[in-house]
Scaffold this motif. Structure first.
Motif, PDB file in Angstrom:
ATOM      1  N   ARG A 119      -3.165   8.512   6.430  1.00  0.00           N
ATOM      2  CA  ARG A 119      -4.031   7.651   5.609  1.00  0.00           C
ATOM      3  C   ARG A 119      -3.528   7.565   4.160  1.00  0.00           C
ATOM      4  NH1 ARG A 119      -7.476  12.383   5.678  1.00  0.00           N
ATOM      5  NH2 ARG A 119      -8.361  11.971   7.718  1.00  0.00           N
ATOM      6  N   GLY A 120      -2.823   8.616   3.709  1.00  0.00           N
ATOM      7  CA  GLY A 120      -2.209   8.563   2.378  1.00  0.00           C
ATOM      8  C   GLY A 120      -1.123   7.492   2.311  1.00  0.00           C
ATOM      9  N   ILE A 155       0.786   2.018   0.818  1.00  0.00           N
ATOM     10  CA  ILE A 155       1.240   0.685   1.248  1.00  0.00           C
ATOM     11  C   ILE A 155       0.271  -0.386   0.735  1.00  0.00           C
ATOM     12  CG2 ILE A 155       1.642  -0.794   3.270  1.00  0.00           C
ATOM     13  CD1 ILE A 155       2.564   1.768   4.754  1.00  0.00           C
ATOM     14  N   TRP A 156      -1.008  -0.073   0.797  1.00  0.00           N
ATOM     15  CA  TRP A 156      -2.005  -1.036   0.326  1.00  0.00           C
ATOM     16  C   TRP A 156      -1.846  -1.302  -1.182  1.00  0.00           C
ATOM     17  CZ3 TRP A 156      -7.344   0.243  -1.787  1.00  0.00           C
ATOM     18  CH2 TRP A 156      -7.997  -0.920  -2.145  1.00  0.00           C
ATOM     19  N   PHE A 173       2.291  -6.302  -5.553  1.00  0.00           N
ATOM     20  CA  PHE A 173       3.217  -7.424  -5.375  1.00  0.00           C
ATOM     21  C   PHE A 173       2.491  -8.734  -5.087  1.00  0.00           C
ATOM     22  CE2 PHE A 173       6.410  -4.168  -5.360  1.00  0.00           C
ATOM     23  CZ  PHE A 173       7.455  -4.806  -6.005  1.00  0.00           C
ATOM     24  N   ILE A 174       1.344  -8.653  -4.412  1.00  0.00           N
ATOM     25  CA  ILE A 174       0.541  -9.871  -4.194  1.00  0.00           C
ATOM     26  C   ILE A 174       0.148 -10.461  -5.554  1.00  0.00           C
ATOM     27  CG2 ILE A 174      -1.705 -10.711  -3.389  1.00  0.00           C
ATOM     28  CD1 ILE A 174      -1.383  -8.657  -1.049  1.00  0.00           C
ATOM     29  N   PHE A 175      -0.304  -9.592  -6.466  1.00  0.00           N
ATOM     30  CA  PHE A 175      -0.693 -10.066  -7.806  1.00  0.00           C
ATOM     31  C   PHE A 175       0.520 -10.606  -8.571  1.00  0.00           C
ATOM     32  CE2 PHE A 175      -4.581  -7.599  -7.082  1.00  0.00           C
ATOM     33  CZ  PHE A 175      -5.517  -8.471  -7.610  1.00  0.00           C
ATOM     34  N   LEU A 176       1.646  -9.896  -8.470  1.00  0.00           N
ATOM     35  CA  LEU A 176       2.836 -10.347  -9.200  1.00  0.00           C
ATOM     36  C   LEU A 176       3.317 -11.708  -8.688  1.00  0.00           C
ATOM     37  CD1 LEU A 176       5.092  -7.191  -9.734  1.00  0.00           C
ATOM     38  CD2 LEU A 176       3.626  -8.340 -11.368  1.00  0.00           C
ATOM     39  N   PHE A 177       3.345 -11.875  -7.368  1.00  0.00           N
ATOM     40  CA  PHE A 177       3.783 -13.152  -6.801  1.00  0.00           C
ATOM     41  C   PHE A 177       2.857 -14.278  -7.243  1.00  0.00           C
ATOM     42  CE2 PHE A 177       6.499 -10.796  -3.799  1.00  0.00           C
ATOM     43  CZ  PHE A 177       7.639 -11.579  -3.939  1.00  0.00           C
ATOM     44  N   TRP A 178       1.551 -14.006  -7.203  1.00  0.00           N
ATOM     45  CA  TRP A 178       0.591 -15.028  -7.588  1.00  0.00           C
ATOM     46  C   TRP A 178       0.784 -15.413  -9.051  1.00  0.00           C
ATOM     47  CZ3 TRP A 178      -2.640 -17.446  -4.191  1.00  0.00           C
ATOM     48  CH2 TRP A 178      -3.505 -18.396  -4.752  1.00  0.00           C
ATOM     49  N   ALA A 224      -5.564  -9.380  -1.607  1.00  0.00           N
ATOM     50  CA  ALA A 224      -5.291  -7.936  -1.675  1.00  0.00           C
ATOM     51  C   ALA A 224      -6.360  -7.150  -0.899  1.00  0.00           C
ATOM     52  CB  ALA A 224      -5.231  -7.479  -3.122  1.00  0.00           C
ATOM     53  N   LEU A 225      -7.609  -7.602  -0.993  1.00  0.00           N
ATOM     54  CA  LEU A 225      -8.669  -6.907  -0.241  1.00  0.00           C
ATOM     55  C   LEU A 225      -8.454  -7.073   1.265  1.00  0.00           C
ATOM     56  CD1 LEU A 225     -11.792  -7.684  -2.467  1.00  0.00           C
ATOM     57  CD2 LEU A 225     -10.624  -5.494  -2.177  1.00  0.00           C
TER      58      LEU A 225
END
Lengths: 93, 287
Positions: free
Chosen positions: A49-50, A55-56, A62-67, A82-83
């Motif tokens: 789970r760590g 990974i999350w 990266f999702i934020f950076l790409f956007w 991201a959620l």
């Protein structure tokens, strides 16, 4: 102690509190159910789970950076993505 | 047998945690704080949100230095890893030459990074440096201070000279740990050079090679001192890799906000690539 050199802001403080809460939750979960709940997910990786939290968080960054790079602000859409990514990671990865 | 639970061990981890907090976590937190603000000095900050991230992600300057950084890192990995393995394979495993070879190999690693940069700078100067003089005497038009191609050649050559030894030493450690029984079995099966390398030596070296690739990847992705002393990012911007560009923005222009945003993006790229490398290599090992 004078902390002005660290230039704190409320949003960044909230971000670090969130990270600290994630780590605290992981610690509590590990104490309650030791072993880290290992499994092999859809990416073919053996994750605990760590690992899934890592990974999350990395994926979300990266999702934020790409956007930001392609569309700019506002950031509600990448937050939603991201959620969803978090749900996918903890459920299937 | 019952497992002994002893939580006192955590107390021994505490000093390390405090040390890491002061030299890594607190500076990183400060960088995050800087990345969303603008400052004109005097410890006065103004909120700017994600503006710097947008600016850096869309700046051609950042794209160019990232491209140069990737070119540099993958070039030196493509040279140093095979070369390191090849040298390790030719080194003696027994006898009086072993310590001699090991010390010779370790020498470049003992030289401070800024000294390596200064050494190569002088060594490669076209008028007084040995390398530059010989290349020009051989008919090559070599001048690393003026021609971007030559600057790249010198930069890569310097890194290969400085760091191939690390790959050699790690590969050598992997090679000497292979028991003789494996080679005897290979001999009985009639295996020759390439087959022995492919099916015995390479699989046995996998773990140390993983470490070598990761270390060289991370180190070369963060290269600053040697490159800065050798070329200073020039001629023009031709060897301005990410860290040199970052220092130019942070200390040259004193643009702390954009520099903080850039360093966070830089950090995330290193984190992602290291994780991908590590995961792929560990997965191969398991399979």
């Amino acid at each position: 102690m004078n902390m002005t050199w660290m230039a704190w802001t409320w949003p960044t403080a909230a971000f670090f509190v969130f990270i600290a809460c994630c780590l605290a939750t992981m610690t509590v979960l590990e104490l309650k159910r030791p072993g880290g709940a290992p499994r092999r997910g859809i990416l073919g990786l053996d994750t605990t789970r760590g690992d899934r939290l890592f990974i999350w968080l990395l994926g979300s960054a990266f999702i934020f950076l790409f956007w930001l790079g392609f569309f700019g602000t506002p950031l509600y859409a990448p937050l939603a993505i991201a959620l969803c990514w978090g749900f996918v990671t903890f459920r299937w990865v | 047998m019952n497992k002994t639970v002893n939580q006192k061990a955590w107390l021994f981890v505490l000093p390390v945690f405090v040390l890491v907090a002061f030299n890594a976590i607190i500076p990183l937190m400060t960088v995050v704080n800087y990345s969303v603000q603008e400052t004109f000095g005097d410890n006065t900050f103004f909120w700017s949100g994600v503006l710097w991230f947008e600016e850096v992600l869309n700046s051609e300057r950042f794209h160019d230095s990232l491209f140069r950084q990737l070119m540099f890192t993958f070039s030196i990995l493509a040279i140093e890893i095979p070369l390191g393995i090849a040298i390790a394979l030719t080194m003696p495993r027994k006898g009086p030459w072993v310590p001699v070879c090991l010390v010779l190999m370790a020498l470049p690693l003992l030289i401070p990074w800024n000294v390596v940069g200064a050494m190569w700078n002088i060594f490669a100067l076209p008028d007084i440096g040995f390398l530059g003089y010989v290349l020009n005497a051989l008919g090559f038009d070599y001048n690393f201070t003026r021609q971007p191609g030559d600057a790249w050649f010198t930069l890569i050559l310097m890194d290969v000279w400085h760091w191939t030894s690390l790959v050699v030493l790690l590969s050598y450690a992997g090679l000497v740990s292979i028991p003789d029984a494996y080679y005897q079995a290979a001999k009985i099966d009639g295996a020759k050079g390439w087959a022995i390398f492919r099916h015995i030596q390479l699989p046995k070296m996998k773990r140390v090679l993983t470490i070598a690739v990761l270390l060289r990847f991370m180190d070369s992705f963060m290269i600053y001192t040697e490159a800065s002393v050798l070329t200073g990012g020039g001629p023009g911007n031709s060897t301005t890799v990410l860290s040199i560009d970052l220092v130019k923005i942070a200390l040259g222009q004193f643009d702390l906000g954009p520099a903080a945003a850039m360093s966070l993006i830089y950090f995330l790229i290193i984190l992602l690539l290291s994780w991908v490398f590590y995961t792929l290599m560990m997965r191969n090992e398991e399979s």
